[in-house]
Design an enzyme around this catalytic site. Structure first.
Site, mmCIF file in Angstrom:
data_model
loop_
_atom_site.group_PDB
_atom_site.id
_atom_site.type_symbol
_atom_site.label_atom_id
_atom_site.label_comp_id
_atom_site.label_asym_id
_atom_site.label_seq_id
_atom_site.Cartn_x
_atom_site.Cartn_y
_atom_site.Cartn_z
ATOM 1 N N GLY A 90 0.816 -1.210 0.000
ATOM 2 C CA GLY A 90 0.000 0.000 0.000
ATOM 3 C C GLY A 90 0.847 1.256 0.000
ATOM 4 C CB SER A 146 -7.585 2.141 12.248
ATOM 5 O OG SER A 146 -8.526 3.175 12.464
ATOM 6 C CE1 TYR A 189 -9.811 0.487 7.629
ATOM 7 C CE2 TYR A 189 -10.511 1.903 9.443
ATOM 8 C CZ TYR A 189 -9.548 1.503 8.533
ATOM 9 O OH TYR A 189 -8.313 2.117 8.536
ATOM 10 N N GLY A 207 -0.766 7.831 0.065
ATOM 11 C CA GLY A 207 -1.019 7.987 1.493
ATOM 12 C C GLY A 207 0.196 7.821 2.372
ATOM 13 C CB ILE A 208 0.597 6.757 5.932
ATOM 14 C CG1 ILE A 208 -0.003 5.349 5.990
ATOM 15 C CG2 ILE A 208 -0.401 7.781 6.440
ATOM 16 C CD1 ILE A 208 -0.309 4.906 7.405
ATOM 17 N N GLY A 209 1.724 5.134 3.224
ATOM 18 C CA GLY A 209 2.712 4.204 2.685
ATOM 19 C C GLY A 209 3.718 4.899 1.796
#
Length: 279
Positions: A9, A130, A156, A13-15
Site C-alpha cells: 500500500g 486504526s 473496517y 497515502g502514509i505508505g
C-alpha cells in the site's frame, strides 16, 4: 545500517510518505501497490523496485510472496500497510468480505508465506491498524465475513482489530525465532482511503477540503511506521504491542487483549487462506 524494507500500500497515502522518508534515509525500499500507474510513479521517483498486487485477489498475494522471496535474500522489515474501507457487500473472488480480506487475510497470507525469509532475517513486522478497532470493532470468530449486520465501518473496525490480534499472536508464535511484530494507529490522516465507502460521515471527514487541512498529514501519519521500521525492538519499543503516538495505546478494544481470540483468529485465518489449521 541500511535495511531492506517492503511496504504494501505504498503507492499513496502514509505508505508513500513512509517510503519517501525511508528512501531518503538510505534504506532500500520496495514499493507494493494495486494501481500500476501510481505504484510505478512512486518507484520511479525513489529509484525503487516495485511489485503490483491487488489484495482483493489472494493469488496476487501468493505471486507477490514468491517474487519477493526470489528477489530479496534478506527482508529486514515487512510493513503490512495496504488497506481501506469498502462499501461493496459482494464477496471477493476468493469468497470473503472485501474489507476483511484486504486489511487482514491478505497480509496474514503474505506474512506467513514469507516467514522463512522473515525469521532468517530477524525481521520487524508492522501492521497499520486504526483506532476504529476500538470504536467499531466487535470480532465474531464464527462470522469473520460479517454476514450479520454488516456496515462498512463495522467491517473496517473488525479488520483493524484483527490486525492487532494478529500482531500479538505473531509475536507469541515467532518471537523466539527473531520476529518483532508491532501494530500502530497512524491517526486520522488526509488520504483517499475512504473514497469507496457509502458512509457519509467518513466521506465527509476524508473528502472535505476544510477538514482535511485540520487532520494529520500523510507524512505525520507515517512517522510511527518509520520509527518502528528503523529503531531496535525490545529497546525502543516492546514487540507484540499496539502503538498510538509513539507509545502503547492507552485505550484499546477489550477484545484486543484476548489471547484465546488471537489464537482462534490465527487458526480461522489459516483455514480461510488454505493452510488448514496451524498449531
Amino acid at each position: 545500517m541500511p535495511k531492506t524494507i517492503v511496504i504494501t500500500g505504498s503507492s499513496d497515502g502514509i505508505g508513500a510518505a513512509a517510503a519517501r522518508r525511508l528512501s531518503l534515509d538510505g534504506h532500500t525500499v520496495v514499493i507494493v501497490g494495486r494501481s500500476a500507474a501510481k505504484t510505478e510513479a512512486i518507484a520511479r521517483e525513489l529509484g525503487s523496485d516495485y511489485f503490483i498486487a491487488d489484495f482483493a485477489c489472494l493469488d496476487d498475494v501468493r505471486t507477490l510472496a514468491t517474487d519477493l522471496a526470489a528477489h530479496y535474500p534478506r527482508i529486514d522489515v515487512l510493513a503490512n500497510n495496504a488497506g481501506g474501507v469498502f462499501g461493496d457487500k459482494a464477496p471477493t473472488a476468493d469468497g470473503f468480505e472485501k474489507t476483511f480480506q484486504i486489511n487482514h487475510l491478505a497480509p496474514f497470507l503474505l506474512t506467513n508465506l514469507l516467514l522463512p525469509r522473515l525469521t532468517s532475517s530477524r525481521a520487524t513486522l508492522i501492521q497499520t491498524s486504526s483506532d476504529a478497532a476500538r470504536i467499531t470493532g466487535k470480532l465474531v470468530i464464527d462470522d469473520l465475513n460479517n454476514t450479520a449486520g454488516r456496515t462498512p465501518t463495522r467491517a473496517y473496525g473488525d479488520a483493524k482489530l484483527a490486525n492487532i490480534l494478529f500482531t500479538a499472536e505473531l509475536q507469541r508464535r515467532y518471537g523466539d525465532q527473531g520476529i518483532a511484530a508491532a501494530a500502530f494507529h497512524p491517526g486520522t490522516v488526509a488520504t483517499n482511503f475512504a473514497s469507496d465507502t457509502p458512509s457519509r460521515a467518513m466521506r465527509f471527514v476524508y473528502g472535505n477540503p476544510i477538514i482535511r487541512r485540520l487532520i494529520t498529514t500523510p507524512a505525520k501519519g507515517a512517522a510511527q511506521l518509520v520509527w518502528l521500521a528503523t529503531t531496535d525492538p525490545g529497546t525502543a519499543w516492546q514487540p507484540g504491542s499496539y502503538f498510538e503516538k509513539g507509545r502503547p495505546a492507552r485505550k484499546t478494544n477489550p477484545q484486543a487483549g484476548s489471547v484465546e481470540l488471537a489464537r482462534e483468529l490465527w487458526e480461522a485465518s489459516s483455514t480461510m487462506v488454505g493452510f488448514g489449521e496451524v498449531s
